[in-house]
Design a protein around this motif. Sequence first.
Motif, PDB file in Angstrom:
ATOM      1  N   ALA A  25       7.332   2.042  -6.833  1.00 28.61           N
ATOM      2  CA  ALA A  25       8.279   2.722  -7.721  1.00 28.61           C
ATOM      3  C   ALA A  25       9.563   3.138  -7.016  1.00 28.61           C
ATOM      4  O   ALA A  25      10.640   3.120  -7.620  1.00 28.61           O
ATOM      5  CB  ALA A  25       7.610   3.952  -8.334  1.00 28.61           C
ATOM      6  N   ASN A  26       9.457   3.474  -5.756  1.00 29.72           N
ATOM      7  CA  ASN A  26      10.637   4.050  -5.105  1.00 29.72           C
ATOM      8  C   ASN A  26      11.159   3.288  -3.899  1.00 29.72           C
ATOM      9  O   ASN A  26      12.208   3.621  -3.370  1.00 29.72           O
ATOM     10  CB  ASN A  26      10.351   5.513  -4.743  1.00 29.72           C
ATOM     11  CG  ASN A  26      10.266   6.341  -6.009  1.00 29.72           C
ATOM     12  OD1 ASN A  26      11.233   6.421  -6.765  1.00 29.72           O
ATOM     13  ND2 ASN A  26       9.089   6.878  -6.292  1.00 29.72           N
ATOM     14  N   MET A  36       8.558   2.467 -22.850  1.00 29.95           N
ATOM     15  CA  MET A  36       9.477   3.175 -21.943  1.00 29.95           C
ATOM     16  C   MET A  36      10.067   4.408 -22.623  1.00 29.95           C
ATOM     17  O   MET A  36      10.148   5.487 -22.047  1.00 29.95           O
ATOM     18  CB  MET A  36      10.646   2.265 -21.550  1.00 29.95           C
ATOM     19  CG  MET A  36      10.372   1.357 -20.381  1.00 29.95           C
ATOM     20  SD  MET A  36      11.824   0.351 -20.030  1.00 29.95           S
ATOM     21  CE  MET A  36      12.791   1.460 -18.997  1.00 29.95           C
ATOM     22  N   ALA A  37      10.503   4.216 -23.886  1.00 32.08           N
ATOM     23  CA  ALA A  37      11.172   5.316 -24.599  1.00 32.08           C
ATOM     24  C   ALA A  37      10.209   6.473 -24.855  1.00 32.08           C
ATOM     25  O   ALA A  37      10.617   7.628 -24.959  1.00 32.08           O
ATOM     26  CB  ALA A  37      11.747   4.797 -25.914  1.00 32.08           C
ATOM     27  N   ASN A  38       8.927   6.141 -24.945  1.00 31.15           N
ATOM     28  CA  ASN A  38       7.952   7.183 -25.268  1.00 31.15           C
ATOM     29  C   ASN A  38       7.162   7.687 -24.064  1.00 31.15           C
ATOM     30  O   ASN A  38       6.247   8.502 -24.212  1.00 31.15           O
ATOM     31  CB  ASN A  38       6.999   6.679 -26.356  1.00 31.15           C
ATOM     32  CG  ASN A  38       7.756   6.548 -27.669  1.00 31.15           C
ATOM     33  OD1 ASN A  38       8.122   7.543 -28.268  1.00 31.15           O
ATOM     34  ND2 ASN A  38       8.031   5.310 -28.071  1.00 31.15           N
ATOM     35  N   GLY A  39       7.473   7.172 -22.913  1.00 30.89           N
ATOM     36  CA  GLY A  39       6.816   7.647 -21.697  1.00 30.89           C
ATOM     37  C   GLY A  39       5.359   7.247 -21.586  1.00 30.89           C
ATOM     38  O   GLY A  39       4.567   7.968 -20.975  1.00 30.89           O
ATOM     39  N   SER A  40       4.995   6.103 -22.145  1.00 32.47           N
ATOM     40  CA  SER A  40       3.606   5.634 -21.994  1.00 32.47           C
ATOM     41  C   SER A  40       3.329   5.301 -20.533  1.00 32.47           C
ATOM     42  O   SER A  40       4.242   4.973 -19.784  1.00 32.47           O
ATOM     43  CB  SER A  40       3.377   4.356 -22.797  1.00 32.47           C
ATOM     44  OG  SER A  40       3.520   4.623 -24.149  1.00 32.47           O
ATOM     45  N   ALA A  41       2.058   5.372 -20.178  1.00 34.94           N
ATOM     46  CA  ALA A  41       1.663   5.026 -18.808  1.00 34.94           C
ATOM     47  C   ALA A  41       0.276   4.391 -18.873  1.00 34.94           C
ATOM     48  O   ALA A  41      -0.688   4.953 -18.375  1.00 34.94           O
ATOM     49  CB  ALA A  41       1.671   6.274 -17.946  1.00 34.94           C
ATOM     50  N   ASP A  42       0.200   3.208 -19.494  1.00 32.02           N
ATOM     51  CA  ASP A  42      -1.116   2.590 -19.681  1.00 32.02           C
ATOM     52  C   ASP A  42      -1.284   1.289 -18.905  1.00 32.02           C
ATOM     53  O   ASP A  42      -2.232   0.557 -19.112  1.00 32.02           O
ATOM     54  CB  ASP A  42      -1.398   2.381 -21.177  1.00 32.02           C
ATOM     55  CG  ASP A  42      -0.444   1.388 -21.802  1.00 32.02           C
ATOM     56  OD1 ASP A  42       0.555   1.027 -21.139  1.00 32.02           O
ATOM     57  OD2 ASP A  42      -0.680   0.969 -22.947  1.00 32.02           O
ATOM     58  N   ASP A  43      -0.314   0.972 -18.040  1.00 31.85           N
ATOM     59  CA  ASP A  43      -0.483  -0.187 -17.162  1.00 31.85           C
ATOM     60  C   ASP A  43       0.337   0.050 -15.898  1.00 31.85           C
ATOM     61  O   ASP A  43       0.992   1.094 -15.758  1.00 31.85           O
ATOM     62  CB  ASP A  43      -0.105  -1.502 -17.875  1.00 31.85           C
ATOM     63  CG  ASP A  43       1.360  -1.578 -18.266  1.00 31.85           C
ATOM     64  OD1 ASP A  43       2.112  -0.621 -17.972  1.00 31.85           O
ATOM     65  OD2 ASP A  43       1.778  -2.586 -18.855  1.00 31.85           O
ATOM     66  N   LEU A  44       0.336  -0.921 -14.998  1.00 33.83           N
ATOM     67  CA  LEU A  44       1.029  -0.714 -13.715  1.00 33.83           C
ATOM     68  C   LEU A  44       2.536  -0.502 -13.921  1.00 33.83           C
ATOM     69  O   LEU A  44       3.128   0.441 -13.388  1.00 33.83           O
ATOM     70  CB  LEU A  44       0.782  -1.926 -12.792  1.00 33.83           C
ATOM     71  CG  LEU A  44       1.471  -1.827 -11.430  1.00 33.83           C
ATOM     72  CD1 LEU A  44       0.907  -0.683 -10.603  1.00 33.83           C
ATOM     73  CD2 LEU A  44       1.356  -3.134 -10.654  1.00 33.83           C
ATOM     74  N   ALA A  45       3.158  -1.386 -14.744  1.00 28.83           N
ATOM     75  CA  ALA A  45       4.620  -1.323 -14.915  1.00 28.83           C
ATOM     76  C   ALA A  45       5.066   0.029 -15.479  1.00 28.83           C
ATOM     77  O   ALA A  45       6.017   0.637 -14.973  1.00 28.83           O
ATOM     78  CB  ALA A  45       5.073  -2.453 -15.833  1.00 28.83           C
ATOM     79  N   THR A  46       4.393   0.512 -16.507  1.00 29.55           N
ATOM     80  CA  THR A  46       4.819   1.779 -17.118  1.00 29.55           C
ATOM     81  C   THR A  46       4.568   2.960 -16.179  1.00 29.55           C
ATOM     82  O   THR A  46       5.375   3.887 -16.119  1.00 29.55           O
ATOM     83  CB  THR A  46       4.109   1.996 -18.473  1.00 29.55           C
ATOM     84  OG1 THR A  46       2.729   1.715 -18.303  1.00 29.55           O
ATOM     85  CG2 THR A  46       4.704   1.131 -19.557  1.00 29.55           C
ATOM     86  N   ASN A  47       3.489   2.918 -15.431  1.00 27.84           N
ATOM     87  CA  ASN A  47       3.223   3.988 -14.452  1.00 27.84           C
ATOM     88  C   ASN A  47       4.300   4.004 -13.374  1.00 27.84           C
ATOM     89  O   ASN A  47       4.803   5.062 -13.003  1.00 27.84           O
ATOM     90  CB  ASN A  47       1.848   3.794 -13.797  1.00 27.84           C
ATOM     91  CG  ASN A  47       0.768   4.453 -14.634  1.00 27.84           C
ATOM     92  OD1 ASN A  47       0.567   5.657 -14.550  1.00 27.84           O
ATOM     93  ND2 ASN A  47       0.109   3.670 -15.471  1.00 27.84           N
ATOM     94  N   VAL A  48       4.660   2.812 -12.900  1.00 27.24           N
ATOM     95  CA  VAL A  48       5.699   2.709 -11.865  1.00 27.24           C
ATOM     96  C   VAL A  48       7.015   3.283 -12.393  1.00 27.24           C
ATOM     97  O   VAL A  48       7.699   4.040 -11.707  1.00 27.24           O
ATOM     98  CB  VAL A  48       5.850   1.228 -11.426  1.00 27.24           C
ATOM     99  CG1 VAL A  48       7.160   0.990 -10.715  1.00 27.24           C
ATOM    100  CG2 VAL A  48       4.689   0.828 -10.530  1.00 27.24           C
ATOM    101  N   ASN A  58      12.426   7.401  -9.521  1.00 33.31           N
ATOM    102  CA  ASN A  58      13.710   8.056  -9.829  1.00 33.31           C
ATOM    103  C   ASN A  58      14.867   7.089  -9.586  1.00 33.31           C
ATOM    104  O   ASN A  58      16.011   7.496  -9.460  1.00 33.31           O
ATOM    105  CB  ASN A  58      13.886   9.327  -8.986  1.00 33.31           C
ATOM    106  CG  ASN A  58      13.709   9.049  -7.508  1.00 33.31           C
ATOM    107  OD1 ASN A  58      13.688   7.890  -7.116  1.00 33.31           O
ATOM    108  ND2 ASN A  58      13.597  10.080  -6.704  1.00 33.31           N
ATOM    109  N   LYS A  59      14.574   5.804  -9.512  1.00 31.24           N
ATOM    110  CA  LYS A  59      15.615   4.801  -9.263  1.00 31.24           C
ATOM    111  C   LYS A  59      16.289   4.367 -10.565  1.00 31.24           C
ATOM    112  O   LYS A  59      15.772   4.601 -11.661  1.00 31.24           O
ATOM    113  CB  LYS A  59      14.996   3.568  -8.589  1.00 31.24           C
ATOM    114  CG  LYS A  59      14.339   3.881  -7.264  1.00 31.24           C
ATOM    115  CD  LYS A  59      15.352   4.259  -6.217  1.00 31.24           C
ATOM    116  CE  LYS A  59      14.682   4.727  -4.950  1.00 31.24           C
ATOM    117  NZ  LYS A  59      15.595   5.161  -3.914  1.00 31.24           N
TER     118      LYS A  59
END
Length: 397
Positions: free
Chosen positions: A80-81, A99-111, A116-117
């Motif tokens: 991520a950083n 992305m718009a909703n802040g989901s985190a259900d896979d690697l890409a969304t968690n990253v 903060n990039k």
Amino acid sequence: MNFLKKKKILLVVTGGIASYKSLDLIRRLQEKEVDIECILTKNVEKFVNILSFESLLGKKTHSNLFSLDEENNMSHIKLANNCDAILIAPCTANFLSKMANGSADDLATNVLLASNKLKIIAPAMNSLMWTNKIVKNNLTCLKKLDVHVLSPQTGKLACGTKGSGKLMEISEIVDELDFIFSPKILNGLKAVVTAGPSLEKIDPVRFISNFSTGLQGYEIANSLAAFGAKTILISGPTNIEAAKNVEVVEVLSGKEFLQHSIGNLPCDIFISVAAISDWRIKKTQRNKIKKNNINNIEFALNDDVLKNVSSHRRKPKLVIGFSAETNNLLKNTKKKLIEKGCDWILANEVTDDNAFLSDKNKIYFFDKKKVYEWPKMKKRIVALKLTKKIVSFFKKK
Ligand SMILES: Cc1cc2nc3c(=O)[nH]c(=O)nc-3n(C[C@H](O)[C@H](O)[C@H](O)COP(=O)(O)O)c2cc1C
């Protein structure tokens, strides 16, 4: 000038019909010596073989959040950083929503959530999806969160229809990245750009003007400002918004263009892009002219802004003009370069699909020694190419 050299980009590829285009994107970024890590969403493999990505990259891609091997090798927080920016190309409607909703259900969304990039998205989808209000809301939300959007283009879509939603051309994505990573090389320089049409009043209800949209001048001003120049844009009436770091002075007539151009000297760079009327009305009528009184209209020549700036005792270090012609473009431009006393001229032929009413421009670039033919490009890319030439000019000084 390669501003992407040695930059670290984390490329996220999502699963849509345009996924295969990211293979070409990887190749183009590699040519620019970009250091690439790549995350693929699970659905990408429905469209492209993962081996193609890994062969091109010469290394493994990342896709599994719950793999101990992958976490040991490169943890998702490090992914991520440990980069300069995260580019999602193509970005599906589904991923945009996540992305718009802040989901985190896979690697890409968690990253993405853990980074903060700078985040850049290049959406690609069917035009009904692209114009859907939910997608639009998600996009507005992401823009507010400073996500940089590389807007899709209009064209033939995979589903057979023609419309908006087609992934931005790969070469343009690379050019846009060049913009994003442009160093502030022109810091400390002052640039003045004129843009748009002039408007010469005939009487209280009528005027003379032209078809200039102002787009080319706005793109040049935005580009100079992106490279760090303090940029003043003297603009005739347009419906375009300049970048926040460009100072806009709104004018109407040729006289006002001249007054503000001279008033903004001294400056280092002056670029005259505006289509300023050669003529004005000798005496603007106070009352509306009656239709049979056409003979009352008398013309006078407007002062030439470019010539005045070029011959001014406080002549800028670099004076650049534009030449718009419908015929004898090269011959007339050569003459103008001498007559107006500027350093460079960019000539563009006015046709139905070039210069005034188009977002593309075919340019012949004249310096005092030579003419260079540029391929037809988006006005934004013309602006970038010109800015790079200006950077070289000041580097040599
Ligand atoms: C043939 C086909 C083509 C598709 N193309 C697109 C596309 O271009 N853009 C898009 O947003 N979704 C497209 N989809 C839908 C996505 O594949 C679907 O929303 C998927 O869940 C996206 O997964 P991801 O965002 O996790 O990669 C397509 C689906 C199919 C079956």
